[in-house]
Motif scaffolding. Structure first.
Motif, PDB file in Angstrom:
ATOM      1  N   SER A  91      -8.410  -3.387   6.969  1.00  0.00           N
ATOM      2  CA  SER A  91      -7.818  -2.155   6.430  1.00  0.00           C
ATOM      3  C   SER A  91      -7.694  -1.108   7.525  1.00  0.00           C
ATOM      4  CB  SER A  91      -8.660  -1.607   5.283  1.00  0.00           C
ATOM      5  OG  SER A  91      -8.582  -2.448   4.172  1.00  0.00           O
TER       6      SER A  91
ATOM      7  N   LYS B 291      -4.213   0.452   8.879  1.00  0.00           N
ATOM      8  CA  LYS B 291      -3.998   1.900   8.831  1.00  0.00           C
ATOM      9  C   LYS B 291      -3.649   2.443  10.206  1.00  0.00           C
ATOM     10  CE  LYS B 291      -6.841   2.853   4.792  1.00  0.00           C
ATOM     11  NZ  LYS B 291      -8.088   3.422   4.279  1.00  0.00           N
TER      12      LYS B 291
ATOM     13  N   TYR C 288      -0.189   4.255  11.297  1.00  0.00           N
ATOM     14  CA  TYR C 288      -0.224   5.551  11.973  1.00  0.00           C
ATOM     15  C   TYR C 288       0.609   5.508  13.253  1.00  0.00           C
ATOM     16  CZ  TYR C 288      -2.057   9.446  14.715  1.00  0.00           C
ATOM     17  OH  TYR C 288      -2.167  10.565  15.489  1.00  0.00           O
TER      18      TYR C 288
ATOM     19  N   ARG D  69       5.062   1.698   5.376  1.00  0.00           N
ATOM     20  CA  ARG D  69       3.996   1.952   4.391  1.00  0.00           C
ATOM     21  C   ARG D  69       3.799   0.746   3.475  1.00  0.00           C
ATOM     22  NH1 ARG D  69       6.272   7.161   4.642  1.00  0.00           N
ATOM     23  NH2 ARG D  69       7.662   6.679   2.937  1.00  0.00           N
TER      24      ARG D  69
END
Length: 142
Positions: A80, A84, A88, A120
Motif C-alpha cells: 500500500s 501510494k 504521488y 488513482r
C-alpha cells in the motif's frame, strides 16, 4: 545445478572428487557421461519463488526451494505504501493544474483529467484485491 556426494558444485569453481582435483571449467566442458562417471548428477533447478512474497532459501538438493510466506498484514502495509508513493510521484507533475483550477478557475485539459483518474484507479487496485482476499489465492500460486 550439479551434485556430488550430496554437496552442490558451483559452475566455474574448482572441486575435488575421489582424490582428483578438477579445474574450474571442468563442469562446463565435461560430457554428461564424464560427469556421471565420477558420481556427479545434474539436478534441474525449479523456478525461485518471488522474494517479495516469501522468505526463500535454497536451492535444495532436489532443485526445489524452501519458501515461507511473509506476513500478509505486513505485505499489505508495504505494498500500500509503495503504491501510494507511486501515485504521488505520478500525480505530482500535474498538481499545479489542480491548484490553477482552484485559484483562477482555469479548466484542466480532459486528457490530464483522464490520466489522473487512471493513476488513482490503478494505484488503488491492491486495496481492492485485498478486500476480496484474492491475495491469498495469488500467494498460493507461487
Amino acid at each position: 545445478m550439479f551434485l556430488l556426494e550430496g554437496r552442490i558444485l558451483q559452475l566455474d569453481t574448482p572441486f575435488e572428487a575421489n582424490g582428483t582435483s578438477y579445474p574450474s571449467n571442468w563442469l562446463r566442458l565435461a560430457s554428461p557421461e564424464e560427469r556421471a562417471a565420477i558420481g556427479i548428477i545434474e539436478v534441474v533447478e525449479q523456478p525461485r519463488p518471488d522474494d517479495r512474497f516469501f522468505f526463500v532459501s535454497g536451492p535444495n538438493d532436489d532443485g526445489s526451494w524452501t519458501a515461507i510466506p511473509k506476513d500478509l498484514d505486513g505485505l499489505k502495509k508495504t505494498w500500500s505504501a509503495q503504491f501510494k508513493q507511486m501515485a504521488y510521484s505520478m500525480l505530482l507533475p500535474s498538481d499545479w493544474m489542480i491548484v490553477r483550477k482552484q485559484e483562477i478557475n482555469t479548466d484542466i485539459p480532459a486528457d490530464w483529467t483522464s490520466y489522473r483518474e487512471a493513476v488513482r484507479t490503478t494505484t488503488a487496485l491492491p486495496s481492492a484485491i485485498w478486500k476480496r482476499r484474492q491475495i491469498l489465492r495469488l500467494l498460493s500460486l507461487q
